[in-house]
Design an enzyme around this catalytic site. Structure first.
Site, mmCIF file in Angstrom:
data_model
loop_
_atom_site.group_PDB
_atom_site.id
_atom_site.type_symbol
_atom_site.label_atom_id
_atom_site.label_comp_id
_atom_site.label_asym_id
_atom_site.label_seq_id
_atom_site.Cartn_x
_atom_site.Cartn_y
_atom_site.Cartn_z
ATOM 1 N N ARG A 235 54.092 -50.443 -30.561
ATOM 2 C CA ARG A 235 53.736 -50.862 -29.219
ATOM 3 C C ARG A 235 54.943 -51.524 -28.589
ATOM 4 O O ARG A 235 55.674 -52.272 -29.252
ATOM 5 C CB ARG A 235 52.537 -51.831 -29.236
ATOM 6 C CG ARG A 235 51.218 -51.176 -29.635
ATOM 7 C CD ARG A 235 50.740 -50.193 -28.572
ATOM 8 N NE ARG A 235 49.457 -49.588 -28.876
ATOM 9 C CZ ARG A 235 49.295 -48.414 -29.493
ATOM 10 N NH1 ARG A 235 50.370 -47.739 -29.886
ATOM 11 N NH2 ARG A 235 48.091 -47.925 -29.702
ATOM 12 N N GLU A 264 53.821 -48.005 -19.423
ATOM 13 C CA GLU A 264 53.895 -46.566 -19.701
ATOM 14 C C GLU A 264 53.154 -45.791 -18.626
ATOM 15 O O GLU A 264 52.066 -46.199 -18.212
ATOM 16 C CB GLU A 264 53.298 -46.266 -21.086
ATOM 17 C CG GLU A 264 54.085 -46.902 -22.220
ATOM 18 C CD GLU A 264 53.490 -46.634 -23.592
ATOM 19 O OE1 GLU A 264 52.367 -46.067 -23.664
ATOM 20 O OE2 GLU A 264 54.128 -46.989 -24.596
ATOM 21 N N HIS A 283 56.034 -41.977 -25.412
ATOM 22 C CA HIS A 283 54.822 -42.192 -26.220
ATOM 23 C C HIS A 283 54.141 -40.871 -26.550
ATOM 24 O O HIS A 283 52.928 -40.712 -26.387
ATOM 25 C CB HIS A 283 53.852 -43.128 -25.503
ATOM 26 C CG HIS A 283 52.925 -43.830 -26.458
ATOM 27 N ND1 HIS A 283 52.275 -45.004 -26.150
ATOM 28 C CD2 HIS A 283 52.544 -43.524 -27.729
ATOM 29 C CE1 HIS A 283 51.519 -45.386 -27.179
ATOM 30 N NE2 HIS A 283 51.684 -44.503 -28.140
#
Length: 318
Positions: A235, A264, A283
């Site tokens: 994270r 994000e 991600h």
């Protein structure tokens, strides 16, 4: 017999996955609603009557749960469950299950290996030289993984999968975990200060909690070995993100390889995009076909178990 009401919610980007998930559940046994772009479940029509909530990135607080009088189950078709108050759910007798599948851990572990080797072997540099029709000048910058010290923070399933994959590469593995783990010949246990000081590659592989927020602070980044590689697949907030653009940190570290960020997708004006030696993915580096297929199958199994009032395969308490 009354059919249970199921709400499946998530972002528009996951529409195909969620529509397929909704169609895979036997509709005769349940009333299924699919909503995209939902900010909170209380904004869903009929939330008060929802019994099974399938959340793909939609938060669910204790107050949200209290507004659904008959809520019995919360399911997320992913490994992470940030935003869902699982303890509040269990205190209210609401079952919870996530996408805890082996392919998830294994995909992230393989992605970590990919980032390590890509960084060490300067793959992007070599590719860019070829595209510019340039020939390398001077001694090689590429380095072997053999003989390096790999520092792993956390000892969850991803860390275990990575340690297993590092066997045979002749690396030294340092492990830092908040609690003592059984001794192993595969790694040495140590505290965080020793890990960052001695590791050639540092990988935090742990969830984001109040205790792990900014765990790798600016001070910890500067305490790493000069030229050390930082890889974050967990994270974004586990690392003090602003410090990564600090000139002193940039000059001190080697490659900064990130798949996760505080915001994000990564904003277009983020200073991280301008780092001189970075490897950035949005991600998604561990989103393999095998992982998605396993997550889908597990989500269907959990939903069908919840409909049948049977134990869900990945139900758990944090």
């Amino acid at each position: 017999m009354k059919r249970p009401k199921i709400l499946i919610a998530g972002p528009a980007s996951a529409q195909a996955f969620l529509e397929k998930l909704a169609s895979a559940v036997i509709s005769e046994e349940a009333q299924i609603d699919l909503l995209l772009g939902l900010a909170a479940p209380t904004g869903a029509p009929g939330w008060i009557d929802t019994e099974i909530f399938v959340s793909f990135g939609v938060p669910c607080s204790g107050a949200d749960m209290d507004a659904a009088l008959g809520l019995k189950t919360i399911i997320t078709p992913s490994l992470g469950y940030e935003g869902i108050d699982v303890e509040a759910a269990h205190s209210r007798g609401i079952a919870f299950a996530n996408g805890r599948v082996a392919e998830n851990f294994e995909s992230v572990a393989e992605a970590a290996m990919l980032f390590m080797l890509t960084s060490l072997y300067r793959l992007r540099e070599a590719e860019e030289r070829l595209r510019r029709d340039e020939v390398r000048v001077g001694p090689p910058r590429a380095r072997m993984l053999k003989g390096k010290t790999v520092g792993i923070i956390g000892h969850g399933n991803i860390a275990k999968a990575l340690i297993e994959r590092l066997q045979g590469w002749e690396t030294r593995i340092l492990l830092c975990n908040r609690s003592q783990v059984p001794p192993s010949l595969a790694f040495e246990q140590c505290d965080l200060d020793r890990l960052v000081a001695q590791s050639d590659i540092v990988l935090p592989l742990l969830p984001l909690t109040p205790e792990t927020d900014k765990l790798l602070s600016r001070a910890k980044l500067l305490a790493m070995k000069p030229g050390a590689i930082l890889i974050n697949l967990s994270r974004g907030a586990i690392v003090e993100e602003n410090a990564l653009a600090d000139p002193e940190v940039i000059a001190h570290l080697g490659t900064i390889a990130l798949d996760v960020f505080v915001t994000e997708p990564l904003p277009a004006d983020s200073p991280l995009r301008g780092l001189p030696d970075q490897l950035l993915t949005n991600h998604e580096i561990s989103h393999t076909q095998e992982n998605l297929g396993a997550l889908f199958a597990m989500a269907v199994a959990n939903i069908e178990a919840a409909i049948a009032n049977s134990p869900m395969p990945t139900a758990f308490r944090p």
